[in-house]
Write a protein that holds these residues in place. Sequence first.
Motif, mmCIF file in Angstrom:
data_model
loop_
_atom_site.group_PDB
_atom_site.id
_atom_site.type_symbol
_atom_site.label_atom_id
_atom_site.label_comp_id
_atom_site.label_asym_id
_atom_site.label_seq_id
_atom_site.Cartn_x
_atom_site.Cartn_y
_atom_site.Cartn_z
ATOM 1 N N GLU A 93 -6.483 -11.175 -9.543
ATOM 2 C CA GLU A 93 -5.396 -10.431 -9.223
ATOM 3 C C GLU A 93 -5.714 -9.478 -8.189
ATOM 4 N N ALA A 94 -5.478 -9.369 -7.056
ATOM 5 C CA ALA A 94 -5.836 -8.619 -5.767
ATOM 6 C C ALA A 94 -5.281 -7.296 -5.738
ATOM 7 N N LYS A 95 -5.870 -6.141 -5.863
ATOM 8 C CA LYS A 95 -5.460 -4.803 -5.911
ATOM 9 C C LYS A 95 -6.176 -4.149 -4.601
ATOM 10 N N ASN A 96 -5.150 -3.979 -3.472
ATOM 11 C CA ASN A 96 -5.668 -3.288 -2.420
ATOM 12 C C ASN A 96 -5.578 -1.784 -2.252
ATOM 13 N N ILE A 97 -5.774 -0.982 -3.218
ATOM 14 C CA ILE A 97 -5.605 0.119 -2.912
ATOM 15 C C ILE A 97 -6.643 1.070 -2.689
ATOM 16 N N LYS A 98 -6.796 2.384 -2.138
ATOM 17 C CA LYS A 98 -7.924 3.158 -1.897
ATOM 18 C C LYS A 98 -7.796 4.221 -2.684
ATOM 19 N N GLY A 99 -8.996 4.999 -3.035
ATOM 20 C CA GLY A 99 -9.059 6.201 -3.855
ATOM 21 C C GLY A 99 -9.801 6.163 -5.032
ATOM 22 N N ILE A 100 -9.823 7.065 -5.982
ATOM 23 C CA ILE A 100 -10.704 7.020 -6.967
ATOM 24 C C ILE A 100 -9.675 6.483 -8.256
ATOM 25 N N VAL A 101 -10.112 5.118 -9.112
ATOM 26 C CA VAL A 101 -9.502 4.608 -9.990
ATOM 27 C C VAL A 101 -10.010 4.782 -11.348
ATOM 28 N N THR A 102 -9.360 5.348 -12.304
ATOM 29 C CA THR A 102 -9.553 5.482 -13.597
ATOM 30 C C THR A 102 -8.863 5.133 -14.710
ATOM 31 N N PHE A 103 -9.054 4.941 -15.943
ATOM 32 C CA PHE A 103 -7.974 4.544 -16.882
ATOM 33 C C PHE A 103 -7.865 5.850 -17.844
ATOM 34 N N ASN A 104 -6.710 6.230 -18.213
ATOM 35 C CA ASN A 104 -6.441 7.075 -19.196
ATOM 36 C C ASN A 104 -6.418 6.603 -20.583
ATOM 37 N N GLU A 105 -6.371 7.465 -21.576
ATOM 38 C CA GLU A 105 -6.543 6.977 -22.907
ATOM 39 C C GLU A 105 -5.329 6.026 -23.276
ATOM 40 N N ALA A 106 -4.260 6.083 -22.683
ATOM 41 C CA ALA A 106 -3.133 5.076 -22.982
ATOM 42 C C ALA A 106 -3.283 3.718 -22.377
ATOM 43 N N GLY A 107 -4.376 3.847 -21.489
ATOM 44 C CA GLY A 107 -4.645 2.327 -20.989
ATOM 45 C C GLY A 107 -4.027 2.290 -19.694
ATOM 46 N N GLN A 108 -3.404 3.437 -19.115
ATOM 47 C CA GLN A 108 -2.691 3.226 -17.850
ATOM 48 C C GLN A 108 -3.864 3.322 -16.602
#
Length: 319
Positions: A93-108
């Motif tokens: 699954e390719a995600k071509n987005i820039k920036g800083i990527v994290t996960f929150n506690e809800a898993g989003q």
Amino acid sequence: MHVFRPASKSSKLLQLQALLPRLHEKSPNFDHLHDLLGKELAGYYGETSLQYYFQLLHLPTSILLYGLRLPGEHNAFQIDALLLTPTVIFIIEAKNIKGIVTFNEAGQLIRSLDGIKETYAHPLLQANEQRLHLKKFLVSHNFNDIAVHPIVCFTHSNVILDFEHQQTDVLTSEQLPNRIRELTNQYKMKKLDRRQLQTVARVLQTHHTDFRGNVIEKYNIPKRHIRKGVWCPSCKRDMMQRYKRTWICPSCGSRDSYAHRQALTEYGLLFKTSIKNSEAREFLAVESSSVVKRMLTGMELNYSGEKYKRTYYLNELLK
Ligand SMILES: [Zn+2]
């Protein structure tokens, strides 16, 4: 590695690329469609950028299929890249987005860029969903016990994955080859030979279905919001004018006798795959029916019917 199905622009992307430059900026869905075009284009670039990393793998018997869209139980499901190896099938699954990527506690998934935070669904959930669909599909075609492993790959060179807990299958393109090597050694369930892999690839390809939706219909875009005419292929700023068997751009002055070809391709993408002289006159913004007839017959399109009822088929242009 054999690329069985190369990456290509989807019909949706081609429609949006033809539509947006012609769409009136005040049309109600303009902003949404503009964003959608950006996303579709990013997705396409993401897919094509994977090729380089797949090549680093040196997996001679493996087969690669990009952009497969297969029938699911209710809806079709789309897989950005599918790598068939003798021991395991990878869903990428390719995600071509820039920036800083994290996960929150809800898993989003949270993407931060220029001080703006955006949430996305956890991409592995999506990939796992595809895995279940693909497993079912394979079993229904008598390919049992083939392992399927989903990986989410961030393809943009300006992405920073900032995870608190390690996510082994959410990674960047640079990490992809290593992870695939690691996993191909871990899976030992079944070994498929080249011929069997080719059979799987053929069955997958046979069941591929293109998105057939029409963007203009889907978004109820009034025809009057869509600009008519023939774009200048040099500057793409203005519509050209027909003058003595050629097209001339009022902006940059360039000439092109075949510029209508591109316009008719766009007509075929946006409206329908056939056109009559009267419709072509309207869309190309040319008054003379004999001039338009000369253009249409000069393109050697298939046609049916005679005189003003003649219908020209644009399929050749859409290949
Ligand atoms: Zn021009």
